[in-house]
Design a protein around this motif. Structure first.
Motif, PDB file in Angstrom:
ATOM      1  N   ALA A  98      31.149  37.140  31.330  1.00 13.78           N
ATOM      2  CA  ALA A  98      29.926  37.416  32.085  1.00 13.78           C
ATOM      3  C   ALA A  98      29.739  36.402  33.212  1.00 13.78           C
ATOM      4  N   ALA A  99      30.038  35.132  32.945  1.00 15.41           N
ATOM      5  CA  ALA A  99      29.889  34.094  33.964  1.00 15.41           C
ATOM      6  C   ALA A  99      30.861  34.319  35.120  1.00 15.41           C
ATOM      7  N   ARG A 143      31.865  35.892  40.600  1.00 16.35           N
ATOM      8  CA  ARG A 143      32.573  36.746  41.558  1.00 16.35           C
ATOM      9  C   ARG A 143      31.587  37.502  42.434  1.00 16.35           C
ATOM     10  N   LYS A 144      30.587  38.080  41.797  1.00 18.38           N
ATOM     11  CA  LYS A 144      29.566  38.829  42.536  1.00 18.38           C
ATOM     12  C   LYS A 144      28.881  37.931  43.563  1.00 18.38           C
ATOM     13  N   SER A 146      29.936  34.816  50.457  1.00 15.96           N
ATOM     14  CA  SER A 146      31.174  34.287  51.057  1.00 15.96           C
ATOM     15  C   SER A 146      31.268  32.769  50.865  1.00 15.96           C
ATOM     16  N   ALA A 147      30.892  32.330  49.671  1.00 15.35           N
ATOM     17  CA  ALA A 147      30.926  30.901  49.360  1.00 15.35           C
ATOM     18  C   ALA A 147      31.490  30.715  47.954  1.00 15.35           C
ATOM     19  N   PRO A 148      32.049  29.542  47.699  1.00 12.64           N
ATOM     20  CA  PRO A 148      32.607  29.292  46.363  1.00 12.64           C
ATOM     21  C   PRO A 148      31.510  29.139  45.316  1.00 12.64           C
ATOM     22  N   VAL A 149      31.867  29.413  44.097  1.00  8.77           N
ATOM     23  CA  VAL A 149      30.976  29.227  42.957  1.00  8.77           C
ATOM     24  C   VAL A 149      31.755  28.468  41.887  1.00  8.77           C
ATOM     25  N   MET A 150      31.195  27.348  41.464  1.00  5.13           N
ATOM     26  CA  MET A 150      31.857  26.567  40.426  1.00  5.13           C
ATOM     27  C   MET A 150      31.418  27.076  39.053  1.00  5.13           C
ATOM     28  N   ILE A 151      32.374  27.235  38.179  1.00 13.32           N
ATOM     29  CA  ILE A 151      32.077  27.588  36.791  1.00 13.32           C
ATOM     30  C   ILE A 151      32.412  26.375  35.934  1.00 13.32           C
TER      31      ILE A 151
END
Length: 147
Positions: A16-17, A22-23, A29-34
């Motif tokens: 889910a994360a 990704r969404k 149009s930017a990175p997302v840290m998990i």
């Protein structure tokens, strides 16, 4: 930067994360840290004895409560999608698959000696040049042929 913290031992939470990250990444149009929070149950390496600096009871509790394989096993059994016979069948099939993969890997020629010293640095640093020279001298001195 946007970030998502997730229980890294929960397969469904991680899924889910990642879907949400990704969404969000596509929308902005930017990175997302998990940040996947987890617990290292084993040692860092074969030369590390983590029992010297952490309580083994703590490790056992983490295993019993958070181990992702045990959690998935409990989930699948709860819904009747897995039982002992299915687990045995999977283990047998995977054991055979691993042995076949090992046989195939062992049948391939080994890597060339040069690749041991060329896969990290663009230019070999002095300590690596020294190690390469020492290894080649050792092989020559002991009449070892390594292809």
């Amino acid at each position: 930067m946007a970030g998502i913290r997730v229980d890294g031992n929960d397969v469904f939470a991680v899924h889910a994360a990642v879907a949400e990250a990704r969404k969000l990444a596509l929308e902005t149009s930017a990175p997302v840290m998990i940040e996947a929070m987890t617990y290292r149950q084993g040692h860092h390496s074969t030369s590390d004895d983590s029992s010297r600096y952490r309580d083994m009871d703590e490790v056992q509790v983490a295993h019993d409560v958070t181990d992702p394989i045990l959690r998935m096993d409990k989930f699948l059994r709860h819904y009747g999608w897995m039982d002992d016979d299915a687990v045995s069948l999977i283990e047998d099939e995977e054991r055979v698959a691993v042995l076949r993969a090992m046989e195939a890997a062992e049948a391939r020629p080994g890597p060339k000696l040069d690749t041991m010293f060329t896969d990290v640095y663009h230019e070999k640093p002095p300590h690596l040049l020294r190690q390469e020279t020492e290894l080649r001298q050792h092989l020559k001195r002991h009449d070892i042929v390594y292809h």
